[in-house]
Motif scaffolding. Sequence first.
Motif, PDB file in Angstrom:
ATOM      1  N   VAL A 420       0.815  -1.208   0.000  1.00 50.67           N
ATOM      2  CA  VAL A 420       0.000   0.000   0.000  1.00 50.67           C
ATOM      3  C   VAL A 420       0.850   1.259   0.000  1.00 50.67           C
ATOM      4  CG1 VAL A 420      -1.632   1.354   1.376  1.00 50.67           C
ATOM      5  CG2 VAL A 420      -2.032  -1.083   0.998  1.00 50.67           C
ATOM      6  N   HIS A 421       1.971   1.249   0.734  1.00 53.61           N
ATOM      7  CA  HIS A 421       2.796   2.469   0.774  1.00 53.61           C
ATOM      8  C   HIS A 421       3.317   2.821  -0.615  1.00 53.61           C
ATOM      9  CE1 HIS A 421       5.604  -0.893   1.122  1.00 53.61           C
ATOM     10  NE2 HIS A 421       6.603  -0.088   0.805  1.00 53.61           N
ATOM     11  N   GLY A 422       3.605   1.812  -1.424  1.00 48.05           N
ATOM     12  CA  GLY A 422       4.049   2.073  -2.793  1.00 48.05           C
ATOM     13  C   GLY A 422       2.922   2.523  -3.689  1.00 48.05           C
ATOM     14  N   MET A 423       1.736   2.009  -3.461  1.00 45.12           N
ATOM     15  CA  MET A 423       0.580   2.433  -4.244  1.00 45.12           C
ATOM     16  C   MET A 423       0.268   3.897  -3.975  1.00 45.12           C
ATOM     17  SD  MET A 423      -1.845  -0.971  -3.792  1.00 45.12           S
ATOM     18  CE  MET A 423      -3.081  -0.458  -4.977  1.00 45.12           C
ATOM     19  N   ILE A 424       0.325   4.292  -2.720  1.00 49.13           N
ATOM     20  CA  ILE A 424       0.072   5.691  -2.363  1.00 49.13           C
ATOM     21  C   ILE A 424       1.067   6.621  -3.054  1.00 49.13           C
ATOM     22  CG2 ILE A 424       0.182   7.333  -0.443  1.00 49.13           C
ATOM     23  CD1 ILE A 424      -1.008   5.159   1.321  1.00 49.13           C
ATOM     24  N   ALA A 425       2.296   6.180  -3.171  1.00 44.71           N
ATOM     25  CA  ALA A 425       3.343   7.015  -3.766  1.00 44.71           C
ATOM     26  C   ALA A 425       3.251   7.080  -5.282  1.00 44.71           C
ATOM     27  CB  ALA A 425       4.712   6.477  -3.360  1.00 44.71           C
TER      28      ALA A 425
END
Length: 589
Positions: A420-425
């Motif tokens: 998720v942290h990569g998707m947000i970025a």
Amino acid sequence: MVGAAVTGRWLVGLDAAGGSALPDRGLIGGKAWSIAHMQSLGLPTPPAFVVTTEACLEYQRSGTMPDGLETELQAGMRWLEGRSGRRFGGDEKPLLVAVRSGAAISMPGMMDTLLNLGISEANLAALAAESGDAAFARDTYRRFLQLYAEVVLGTDCPELKCGENLGDWRAKVERNAGRAVPDDSMRQLSAAVQAVFDSWNSRRARRYRKHHGIPETLGTAVTVQLMVFGNFDGQSGTGVLFSRNPLDGSPVPYGEYLRRAQGEDVVSGRHTPQSLDDLHAHSPRLHAQLLTAAGRLEESNREVQDIEFTVQRGTLYLLQSRTAKRAPAAAVRIAVDMQREGAIDIAEAISRVTPAQVRSLLSPRLTAAAARTTPLATGNGVSPGVGAGVVVTSADEAESRAKRGEDVILATATTCPDDVHGMIAARAVVTEFGGSTSHAAVVGRSLGLPCVVGCGAGAVTALDGETVTVDGGAGGVYPGVLEIDHPDEREDEWLRQLLQWVAERSPLRVLRPDEAPEEDILDLDALEAAADPDRLAELLREVEAAGGRTVSSDEGIAAALAAKLRYIVAEPTLPPLLAAVQMSAGKES
């Protein structure tokens, strides 16, 4: 009273007169209800009876035909014989019927239909003599065998060549299926009804219900209706009419017509129909009669209608009318236009447009020239919008490079909660596997992030390091940074009107970035926890305002309403305002 002529524990006759009370839609299904409704308006429909959804549910429970249904089917066919002056299974003036599924909630194409039932080698000559066309009679038998093989016997129909005799056709079907085609027409009808019942639990029907949130407990009714033949002669044809254009919503009839054809010829895609102008050129009288019927049905239903019709020997018959599916642009325009025409009120107009439809209309899109670019990969577009950047294949890399100010596209085989942290970025997410309910699709939509899934093994991870543009609506991954259009809700007449209505009624203020006061506003897009709908309310509990893509999603609006925020910051403003109004109306109801 509707159904007084023939009725039973499991069966209802459709024989409406003007002003008669209509049977319950849940009992007889949407297709049969539309027939009864059209009859009540005095519109021309072939006579029919319906096996109820209760019979289907009993069949699903017991695994066998309900007690007494076979006897009621015989009574129903005698009633149809009396209405038509024809005889089911007879050697002279044979009565042929269509056996169609029909749940209370429309599931287009998801369940089975069988046409031309009642034709046989024995009565083929009678049909040929009546039509004056032996080729028509043979084609009717061929069509029956083909559908019977596929729907009832559950096998692909072998090729039935024109030069073969009827016995060869039947033998090929039976050899391929390993089962016989019954000679008795009543046995064929009973088997067809069971096949329609079985199709309620077909894989495609179950998937459709799951996707659209349709209850499994409804069951399907089975409509048995006198066949009318659009392929009877040169004065015959079949078609589909929308009372308004379902693509752009313009208030003009829209549809297709195919001469000398049956309905499945149109929907199967095997033939290319003409526009309704062809019917007008062929018979202005029939064209005018059809448009008059469409107007009456739209006025009575207060909704845009999708009407199936057949012309047999110069006579028009309406087979079905239902609420038309429509593209997002059409949904907005039709809702606004019908309110202005006085057909519906503002609250009803607002309820007929979904936030997802408006997001689709207002999401960034490729320019016409850019959209002609050959894609590097294609998949299912599951979250609209356009994003461009360098392809990276891990969530950690996406986050670290985004922090350095780079635009990145996260491309992986699949995603999971740890990503998720990569998707947000990322500016967009692309996966090689998964569908519209996969993790990437669900989280992508909640983040308002362009997302394409199911591109195929190796299709996108191989693009590591390349600069691409992702179209989350069309489902394409294109080379380079392409030119993008940004639609403005204030520049479209119908969106602007909808925006005015929801802004006046929304329990939540939505400000554009240039309208927001200079104060602390929580940026949810910077918080990994914001991708979890269960955490949103907690994040918003101690603040008065929030911004970012996440708070504009349906989950974000629900959390903002629960936290009683003073306002949110978003652009465009129409989707979150519409979501807030509809959620508030849902709670009140």
